[in-house]
Design an enzyme around this catalytic site. Structure first.
Site, short mmCIF file in Angstrom:
data_model
loop_
_atom_site.label_atom_id
_atom_site.label_comp_id
_atom_site.label_asym_id
_atom_site.label_seq_id
_atom_site.Cartn_x
_atom_site.Cartn_y
_atom_site.Cartn_z
CB ILE A 19 -0.94 0.01 1.12
CG1 ILE A 19 -1.99 -1.11 1.01
CG2 ILE A 19 -1.67 1.10 1.42
CD1 ILE A 19 -2.91 -1.46 2.42
CG ASN A 90 -2.02 -9.30 11.53
OD1 ASN A 90 -1.45 -9.84 12.58
ND2 ASN A 90 -3.44 -9.16 11.03
CE LYS A 138 -10.44 -7.77 8.08
NZ LYS A 138 -11.18 -8.86 8.71
CD GLN A 144 -6.65 -11.38 11.15
OE1 GLN A 144 -6.16 -9.93 11.31
NE2 GLN A 144 -5.95 -12.29 10.38
CE1 TYR A 150 -1.13 -4.69 11.46
CE2 TYR A 150 -3.57 -5.60 11.58
CZ TYR A 150 -2.50 -4.96 11.04
OH TYR A 150 -2.72 -4.44 9.83
CB ALA A 181 -11.37 -4.77 4.50
CB VAL A 183 -5.35 -4.55 0.44
CG1 VAL A 183 -4.56 -3.65 -0.80
CG2 VAL A 183 -6.34 -3.30 1.08
#
Length: 254
Positions: A19, A90, A138, A144, A150, A181, A183
């Site tokens: 990103i 993450n 997200k 998660q 994270y 979310a 990617v």
């Protein structure tokens, strides 16, 4: 649309891959000057071969790293007009599969440089009436599982977005967060390869993304970030903007 970013100097942590790379490249397309704070020198130089910018090949592990990066950018260009806090990973430090030391380290490496860069860039952003964009996740909204450090960092980034937006109102510095979310980045691709059948796993994920049943592209995240950095977003501050094809909020049955 001309976003009026020509020659604006923008810091991007983790700006050489994924990103971050898409943000750096989009800024170049708009005539801005990206300052890529990222130790991945080969990838960074490939981006900067396309236009004017600077890479600071450093990993933001302590406050002095952020201070050095800000000072180097200002020395090179004499101004700083924006900051994109993006670097992080993450690392799957969970409640059961982690420990207090690992949790603290995870929060440290995913959160603290967001504050550090903003703190040291602030005097320059006051002069330019610049903008800050924090890249969150997200997972801060949905959870998660198995990644407490994270998610704690990502949730704090969203809280700080509102806090900084409030604190910096007198200086006309806008602060917003972009929340991706699913990617498709090289890091995501490597994660998929850990499954016995990556194609089936990818289809399982994309089938749950309401808009188009496809992953968000890094370029779609970058487009939102660069818009928020620009004066075209001049009355947007303190916002959490989801670029996720409806993944976080729309009913999966759709």
């Amino acid at each position: 649309m001309d976003l009026l970013l020509k020659n604006k100097v923008i810091l991007i942590s983790g700006g050489a891959k994924g990103i971050g790379a898409a943000i750096s490249e989009t800024l170049l397309q708009e005539g801005a000057i990206p300052v890529i704070i990222d130790p991945s020198e080969k990838e960074g130089q490939m981006i900067l071969a396309k236009g004017k910018g600077l890479q600071i090949p450093i990993r933001l592990e302590k406050p002095e790293d952020s201070e050095k990066s800000v000072n180097q950018a200002n020395a090179a260009f004499g101004r700083i007009d924006g900051l994109v806090n993006n670097a992080g990973a993450n690392d799957s430090v969970g409640l059961e599969n982690g420990n207090p030391a690992a949790f603290a380290q995870s929060v440290q490496k995913n959160l603290m440089h967001y504050y550090d860069l903003a703190h040291f860039a602030l005097p320059h952003l006051k002069k330019s009436k610049g903008s800050i964009v924090n890249i969150s996740s997200k997972t801060a909204i949905t959870g998660q599982g198995g990644t407490s450090g994270y998610v704690a960092a990502k949730g704090a980034q969203l809280a700080l977005t509102r806090e900084w937006a409030a604190e910096l109102l007198p200086f006309h510095i806008r602060v917003n967060a972009v929340i991706p979310a699913e990617v498709y980045t090289p890091l995501y691709e490597n994660w998929l390869k850990a499954f016995p059948n990556p194609k089936d796993k990818l289809k399982e994920i994309t089938d749950r993304i309401p808009l188009g049943n496809r992953m968000t592209t890094a370029e779609e995240i970058a487009n939102m970030v660069v818009f928020l950095l620009s004066d075209k977003a001049s009355h947007i501050t303190g916002q959490h903007l989801f670029v996720d094809g409806g993944y976080t909020h729309l009913d999966r049955a759709l």
